[in-house]
Design a protein around this motif. Structure first.
Motif, PDB file in Angstrom:
ATOM      1  N   TYR A  47       0.579  -1.269  -0.044  1.00  0.00           N
ATOM      2  CA  TYR A  47       0.126   0.400  -0.318  1.00  0.00           C
ATOM      3  C   TYR A  47       0.954   1.238   0.081  1.00  0.00           C
ATOM      4  CZ  TYR A  47      -4.972   1.166   0.072  1.00  0.00           C
ATOM      5  OH  TYR A  47      -6.371   2.048   0.318  1.00  0.00           O
ATOM      6  N   MET A  48       2.143   0.824   0.306  1.00  0.00           N
ATOM      7  CA  MET A  48       2.791   2.415  -0.659  1.00  0.00           C
ATOM      8  C   MET A  48       3.957   2.000  -1.614  1.00  0.00           C
ATOM      9  SD  MET A  48       3.922   3.933   3.783  1.00  0.00           S
ATOM     10  CE  MET A  48       4.507   2.621   4.586  1.00  0.00           C
ATOM     11  N   ALA A  49       4.685   2.978  -1.503  1.00  0.00           N
ATOM     12  CA  ALA A  49       5.803   2.503  -2.687  1.00  0.00           C
ATOM     13  C   ALA A  49       6.703   1.092  -1.696  1.00  0.00           C
ATOM     14  CB  ALA A  49       7.046   3.853  -2.925  1.00  0.00           C
ATOM     15  N   PRO A  50       7.552   0.167  -2.778  1.00  0.00           N
ATOM     16  CA  PRO A  50       8.026  -0.216  -1.539  1.00  0.00           C
ATOM     17  C   PRO A  50       9.806   0.076  -2.029  1.00  0.00           C
ATOM     18  CG  PRO A  50       8.675  -0.556  -4.573  1.00  0.00           C
ATOM     19  CD  PRO A  50       7.414   0.108  -4.087  1.00  0.00           C
ATOM     20  N   ASP A  51       9.905   1.792  -2.484  1.00  0.00           N
ATOM     21  CA  ASP A  51      11.415   2.086  -1.843  1.00  0.00           C
ATOM     22  C   ASP A  51      11.613   2.941  -0.377  1.00  0.00           C
ATOM     23  OD1 ASP A  51      10.032   3.864  -2.888  1.00  0.00           O
ATOM     24  OD2 ASP A  51      12.034   4.491  -4.135  1.00  0.00           O
ATOM     25  N   ILE A  52       9.445   3.181  -0.080  1.00  0.00           N
ATOM     26  CA  ILE A  52       9.605   4.256   0.907  1.00  0.00           C
ATOM     27  C   ILE A  52      10.376   4.554   2.175  1.00  0.00           C
ATOM     28  CG2 ILE A  52       7.920   2.877   2.325  1.00  0.00           C
ATOM     29  CD1 ILE A  52       7.387   6.442   1.605  1.00  0.00           C
ATOM     30  N   ALA A  53      11.107   3.034   2.827  1.00  0.00           N
ATOM     31  CA  ALA A  53      11.868   3.362   4.326  1.00  0.00           C
ATOM     32  C   ALA A  53      12.999   4.691   3.424  1.00  0.00           C
ATOM     33  CB  ALA A  53      12.493   2.561   4.362  1.00  0.00           C
ATOM     34  N   GLU A  54      13.767   3.366   1.807  1.00  0.00           N
ATOM     35  CA  GLU A  54      14.763   4.387   1.646  1.00  0.00           C
ATOM     36  C   GLU A  54      14.765   5.984   1.406  1.00  0.00           C
ATOM     37  OE1 GLU A  54      13.506   1.602   1.186  1.00  0.00           O
ATOM     38  OE2 GLU A  54      15.352  -0.461   1.140  1.00  0.00           O
ATOM     39  N   SER A  55      13.820   6.026   0.102  1.00  0.00           N
ATOM     40  CA  SER A  55      13.878   7.056   0.021  1.00  0.00           C
ATOM     41  C   SER A  55      13.261   8.411   1.366  1.00  0.00           C
ATOM     42  CB  SER A  55      12.368   7.366  -0.311  1.00  0.00           C
ATOM     43  OG  SER A  55      11.106   7.323  -0.854  1.00  0.00           O
ATOM     44  N   PHE A  56      12.099   7.737   2.351  1.00  0.00           N
ATOM     45  CA  PHE A  56      12.438   8.820   3.751  1.00  0.00           C
ATOM     46  C   PHE A  56      13.161   9.028   4.932  1.00  0.00           C
ATOM     47  CE2 PHE A  56      10.990   9.072   8.426  1.00  0.00           C
ATOM     48  CZ  PHE A  56       9.591  10.341   8.211  1.00  0.00           C
ATOM     49  N   LYS A  57      14.507   7.850   4.535  1.00  0.00           N
ATOM     50  CA  LYS A  57      15.004   8.278   5.011  1.00  0.00           C
ATOM     51  C   LYS A  57      16.261   9.051   4.543  1.00  0.00           C
ATOM     52  CE  LYS A  57      19.582   6.214   7.116  1.00  0.00           C
ATOM     53  NZ  LYS A  57      20.406   3.966   7.150  1.00  0.00           N
ATOM     54  N   ALA A  58      16.239   9.088   3.069  1.00  0.00           N
ATOM     55  CA  ALA A  58      17.115   9.804   2.090  1.00  0.00           C
ATOM     56  C   ALA A  58      16.674  11.824   2.344  1.00  0.00           C
ATOM     57  CB  ALA A  58      17.266   9.612   1.008  1.00  0.00           C
ATOM     58  N   ALA A  59      15.296  11.614   2.980  1.00  0.00           N
ATOM     59  CA  ALA A  59      14.620  13.395   2.877  1.00  0.00           C
ATOM     60  C   ALA A  59      14.861  13.413   4.686  1.00  0.00           C
ATOM     61  CB  ALA A  59      13.319  12.835   2.258  1.00  0.00           C
ATOM     62  N   THR A  60      14.410  12.669   5.142  1.00  0.00           N
ATOM     63  CA  THR A  60      14.873  13.180   6.893  1.00  0.00           C
ATOM     64  C   THR A  60      16.119  12.384   7.536  1.00  0.00           C
ATOM     65  OG1 THR A  60      13.342  11.124   7.640  1.00  0.00           O
ATOM     66  CG2 THR A  60      12.973  13.165   6.575  1.00  0.00           C
TER      67      THR A  60
END
Length: 360
Positions: A47-60
């Motif tokens: 229900y979320m993008a499969p790379d959500i953990a990586e993209s959120f870490k990159a942003a925050t």
């Protein structure tokens, strides 16, 4: 079937058995389990993008642990048992967010920390279960109607009675959703009643209509109805808008229509648990999801509408050309009746559905 559609099915299964799904590859989190991540988030699989953990870490710079629940009932059981401990953020359908709020388990949103709330449609900030988004953020929304083979069905079905009292050529070629709220909604709407009706006499009227309708059905089906349309086994099915899109992917003659009597508005939401010790990080995650690019992922890949104006306006126009219900406006959706927590009346619905399924 496109790779995008294939990738969504684990998450999309959530609708079966209300609000249920098969969470393929789900990580099971027991109440009280400790994680080293900055945030623990429970959501339906896919229900979320499969790379959500990586993209959120990159942003925050923050790390998240995403775990999956198969149904609203599953995560609600864990939350009630632990008073929310072990989770920071959960995705649940709106009636369950309403229950969590009544139980005092959700944290009010810190709106100053979530500036991307401004991306929401005005209609998405005025939902009756949480006007002003005091404690929840809508993630996806949609409605329910009739999905049909336009090359087989002689005239456009425009009433719930086309489903419940089909013409002779459609008898045995019709399926209905089996889940309590949606099965009952078809009968209630056909009788001119609310999808949140609590009057036992009106519930019984809808039950009687649905028992008669059962005699004309091919099946009750919450998960493969669109495949039955594609194969030709079914000609007219009771369907969620997004799921009808999966059939349209495979056969352009499949169409979706909302009956003239109206329908429901379903909403899946994001809430922060009051027990969370990482509330600031949780608000950052919600703000991240509400970024237009990030939120658009759900519309592009799950083929559900999202209540984010900026995200929807960013979509390729070809998407709504292929899937016309993706072009439904927020104002159109808001005309339909929001599913609410039924309270004690849920037992009446469950009993009625049991009697319908047991009837000969």
């Amino acid at each position: 079937m496109t790779s995008a559609i294939v990738s969504t099915h684990a998450g999309a299964w959530r609708k079966a058995a209300k609000w249920a799904s098969v969470a393929v590859g789900a990580v099971v989190l027991q109440a009280g389990t400790a994680f080293s991540a900055d945030l623990v988030i429970s959501n339906w699989a896919g229900y979320m993008a499969p790379d959500i953990a990586e993209s959120f870490k990159a942003a925050t710079g923050l790390e998240i642990e995403v775990v999956n629940h198969a149904t609203n009932e599953e995560i609600m059981g864990k939350l009630m048992a632990s008073q929310g401990k072990g989770f920071d953020i959960v995705f649940v359908s709106s009636p369950f967010a309403e229950i969590l709020n009544h139980q005092g388990l959700v944290e009010p949103l810190d709106k100053a920390a979530v500036p991307n709330l401004a991306n929401l449609y005005p209609e998405a900030t005025a939902l009756a279960y949480d006007p002003g988004n005091a404690y929840s953020v809508p993630y996806t929304w949609g409605t329910t109607g009739l999905c049909y083979r336009s090359d087989v069905v002689k005239a456009t079905p425009d009433s719930w009675l086309n489903l419940l009292q089909p013409s002779d050529d459609l008898k045995g070629k019709v399926t209905m959703l089996a889940t309590d709220r949606w099965l009952m909604a078809a009968g209630l709407l056909a009788k001119g009643y609310s999808v949140n009706e609590t009057d036992p006499a009106k519930i019984d009227e809808a039950k009687a209509l649905l028992i008669e309708a059962k005699k004309t059905l091919l099946a009750y089906d919450d998960t493969t109805f669109y495949s039955k349309l594609v194969s030709g086994e079914a000609s007219l099915v009771h369907a969620w808008d997004g799921w009808c899109n999966y059939g349209i992917t495979e056969n352009k003659d499949i169409k979706f229509v909302v009956p003239k009597e109206g329908s429901d508005l379903w909403v899946d939401t994001i809430v922060v648990l009051k027990s969370s010790e990482k509330k600031d990080a949780a608000m950052k995650f919600i703000n991240f999801i509400l970024d237009a690019k990030n939120h658009a992922w759900a519309a592009q890949n799950i083929l559900y509408k999202v209540p984010n104006k900026a995200a929807m306006e960013s979509l390729d126009p070809a998407l709504s050309q292929q899937y016309p219900n993706m072009a439904m406006s927020a104002a159109e959706l808001a005309k339909y009746e929001l599913l609410r927590d039924l309270g004690a009346a849920q037992r009446d619905y469950s009993r009625a559905v049991s009697e319908i399924k047991a009837a000969n």
